[in-house]
Design a protein around this motif. Structure first.
Motif, mmCIF file in Angstrom:
data_model
loop_
_atom_site.group_PDB
_atom_site.id
_atom_site.type_symbol
_atom_site.label_atom_id
_atom_site.label_comp_id
_atom_site.label_asym_id
_atom_site.label_seq_id
_atom_site.Cartn_x
_atom_site.Cartn_y
_atom_site.Cartn_z
ATOM 1 N N ALA A 1 18.461 49.656 8.682
ATOM 2 C CA ALA A 1 17.873 48.773 7.942
ATOM 3 C C ALA A 1 19.073 47.987 7.421
ATOM 4 O O ALA A 1 18.396 46.134 6.419
ATOM 5 C CB ALA A 1 16.867 49.694 7.087
ATOM 6 N N GLU B 1 9.853 47.601 2.385
ATOM 7 C CA GLU B 1 9.667 48.829 3.003
ATOM 8 C C GLU B 1 9.012 49.732 2.743
ATOM 9 O O GLU B 1 8.110 50.516 3.376
ATOM 10 C CB GLU B 1 11.381 49.292 3.728
ATOM 11 C CG GLU B 1 10.902 50.445 4.320
ATOM 12 C CD GLU B 1 10.072 50.303 5.766
ATOM 13 O OE1 GLU B 1 10.180 49.325 6.386
ATOM 14 O OE2 GLU B 1 9.726 50.851 6.538
ATOM 15 N N GLN B 2 9.179 49.803 1.186
ATOM 16 C CA GLN B 2 7.932 50.822 0.865
ATOM 17 C C GLN B 2 6.940 50.129 -0.369
ATOM 18 O O GLN B 2 5.955 50.321 -1.223
ATOM 19 C CB GLN B 2 8.794 51.334 -0.530
ATOM 20 C CG GLN B 2 9.805 52.525 -0.202
ATOM 21 C CD GLN B 2 9.909 53.915 -0.870
ATOM 22 O OE1 GLN B 2 10.957 52.862 -1.903
ATOM 23 N NE2 GLN B 2 9.653 54.624 -1.547
ATOM 24 N N LYS B 3 6.990 48.784 0.422
ATOM 25 C CA LYS B 3 5.690 47.813 -0.265
ATOM 26 C C LYS B 3 5.504 48.257 -1.652
ATOM 27 O O LYS B 3 3.762 48.050 -2.780
ATOM 28 C CB LYS B 3 4.342 48.467 0.741
ATOM 29 C CG LYS B 3 4.696 47.747 1.749
ATOM 30 C CD LYS B 3 3.377 48.493 2.999
ATOM 31 C CE LYS B 3 3.549 47.856 4.076
ATOM 32 N NZ LYS B 3 3.677 47.991 5.198
ATOM 33 N N ARG C 1 18.713 55.124 5.895
ATOM 34 C CA ARG C 1 18.083 53.861 5.865
ATOM 35 C C ARG C 1 19.711 52.846 6.285
ATOM 36 O O ARG C 1 18.976 51.703 6.492
ATOM 37 C CB ARG C 1 17.947 53.359 4.546
ATOM 38 C CG ARG C 1 16.536 54.676 4.037
ATOM 39 C CD ARG C 1 15.557 53.734 4.282
ATOM 40 N NE ARG C 1 14.967 51.915 4.334
ATOM 41 C CZ ARG C 1 14.583 51.280 4.494
ATOM 42 N NH1 ARG C 1 13.927 51.822 5.998
ATOM 43 N NH2 ARG C 1 14.192 50.066 4.448
ATOM 44 N N VAL D 1 15.908 45.389 0.451
ATOM 45 C CA VAL D 1 15.434 46.033 1.372
ATOM 46 C C VAL D 1 13.779 46.462 1.425
ATOM 47 O O VAL D 1 13.360 47.081 2.668
ATOM 48 C CB VAL D 1 16.660 45.951 2.927
ATOM 49 C CG1 VAL D 1 15.699 46.886 3.982
ATOM 50 C CG2 VAL D 1 17.286 45.522 3.394
ATOM 51 N N ASP D 2 14.286 47.739 0.258
ATOM 52 C CA ASP D 2 13.533 49.232 0.273
ATOM 53 C C ASP D 2 12.951 48.936 -0.271
ATOM 54 O O ASP D 2 11.079 49.099 -0.086
ATOM 55 C CB ASP D 2 14.918 50.259 -0.881
ATOM 56 C CG ASP D 2 15.389 50.877 0.289
ATOM 57 O OD1 ASP D 2 15.357 50.879 2.211
ATOM 58 O OD2 ASP D 2 15.800 51.028 0.240
#
Ligand code: GLU
Length: 294
Positions: free
Chosen positions: A88, A214-216, A85, A210-211
């Motif tokens: 990102a 991204e993974q909501k 990643r 950030v992750d």
């Protein structure tokens, strides 16, 4: 009559780093998040936090999968791996740099320790989420002067000023309640944290924020030892326009002497219990989870 809206989907995650074997404390975190997701009819995601490549090993990653399966934990969808990643994280860093909130820093741990100990040798330095608070030696440097030996730090005071203050930024910590950010807590209690290490181009704080977006992720479940990093994460979410999950910082599992468990103490590794003939029910009981019927 207005129809009831279906309740929002709960998304929990477990985000271990494959730098050692999972121990009882990881088992507690993973089971807490997994069971909360399932009780709510939600999702449970797995993320391998392997940005620190030299410290990560494939056998530890494999052990994570094996240990979770042994505990009866399954995850939804594909596993996210932070080592895949990097673009990102680079984008997020570029955004913070473009806001003028970053500076390069070439200080070693030793530089920081000597800058902190110089004037008052008998006063213990304040500890933040990454250890001692950075004394600001490189704060005046420009990003255009960054060399290959520099990390990138966030100028916390400028970030607070950029947002016009932080007293409207808050998050819910299940257990503690609503926590509102405070300028002093950030500037004096966290300091100018590293956003990108010189060797790996990102840092735990930047990658995790950030992750989670991204993974909501709606709910972050992790040990209370991570609670001091959450104000930083909330600040980064505001700067990067990312949503804020609900946090649950749980108690730490300690060894028989009351010491917190660390990955290097393999005696409390889940695999050691397994080798000693313990069952999953034994582990659940040890951690205070109800037995699985059957
Ligand atoms: N990767 C971190 C660890 O293994 C967990 C980070 C988090 O849950 O936010 O300790």
């Amino acid at each position: 009559m207005a129809s009831r809206r279906p309740s929002a989907l709960i998304i929990e995650r477990f985000a271990p780093s494959p730098t050692g074997l999972l121990h009882l404390g990881h088992g507690f975190s993973a089971l807490t998040a997994f069971e909360a997701a399932h009780k709510a009819g939600g999702r449970f995601l797995l993320r391998i936090e392997d940005i620190d490549q030299p410290r990560c090993r494939p056998e530890f990653e494999q052990a994570i999968y094996d240990d979770l399966r042994w505990l009866g934990i399954s995850w939804d969808g594909l596993v996210m791996r932070q080592s895949e990643r990097m673009p990102a994280y680079r984008n997020a860093l570029a955004k913070l740099v473009s806001l003028g909130l970053c500076y390069p820093c070439g200080c070693t741990r030793r530089d920081i320790a000597s800058a902190l100990s110089a004037p008052q040798e008998d006063v213990d330095p304040v500890m933040g989420p990454d250890g001692t608070i950075y004394p600001g030696t490189c704060r005046g440097r420009k990003m255009t002067a960054r060399t290959g030996n520099d990390a990138v730090r966030l100028n916390i005071a400028m970030a607070v000023a950029y947002l016009g203050g932080v007293n409207k930024l808050n998050y819910l910590d299940i257990g503690t309640g609503k926590i509102t950010l405070d300028k002093d807590m950030l500037i004096e209690g966290c300091g100018d944290i590293v956003l990108a290490r010189k060797d790996i181009g990102t840092s735990y704080h930047l990658a995790v924020v950030v992750d989670d977006a991204e993974q909501k992720i709606t709910h972050v479940t992790r040990g209370i030892d991570m609670a001091s990093a959450t104000p930083i994460h909330r600040l980064l979410q505001a700067l990067l326009d990312l949503p804020t999950p609900i946090y649950r910082h749980h108690r730490l599992i300690r060894d028989a002497n009351g010491k917190r468990l660390a990955k290097r103490f393999d005696a409390m590794a889940l695999q050691a219990y397994q080798r000693a003939g313990k069952s999953v029910q034994d582990i659940r009981e040890l951690l205070g989870f109800p037995a699985i019927p059957g």
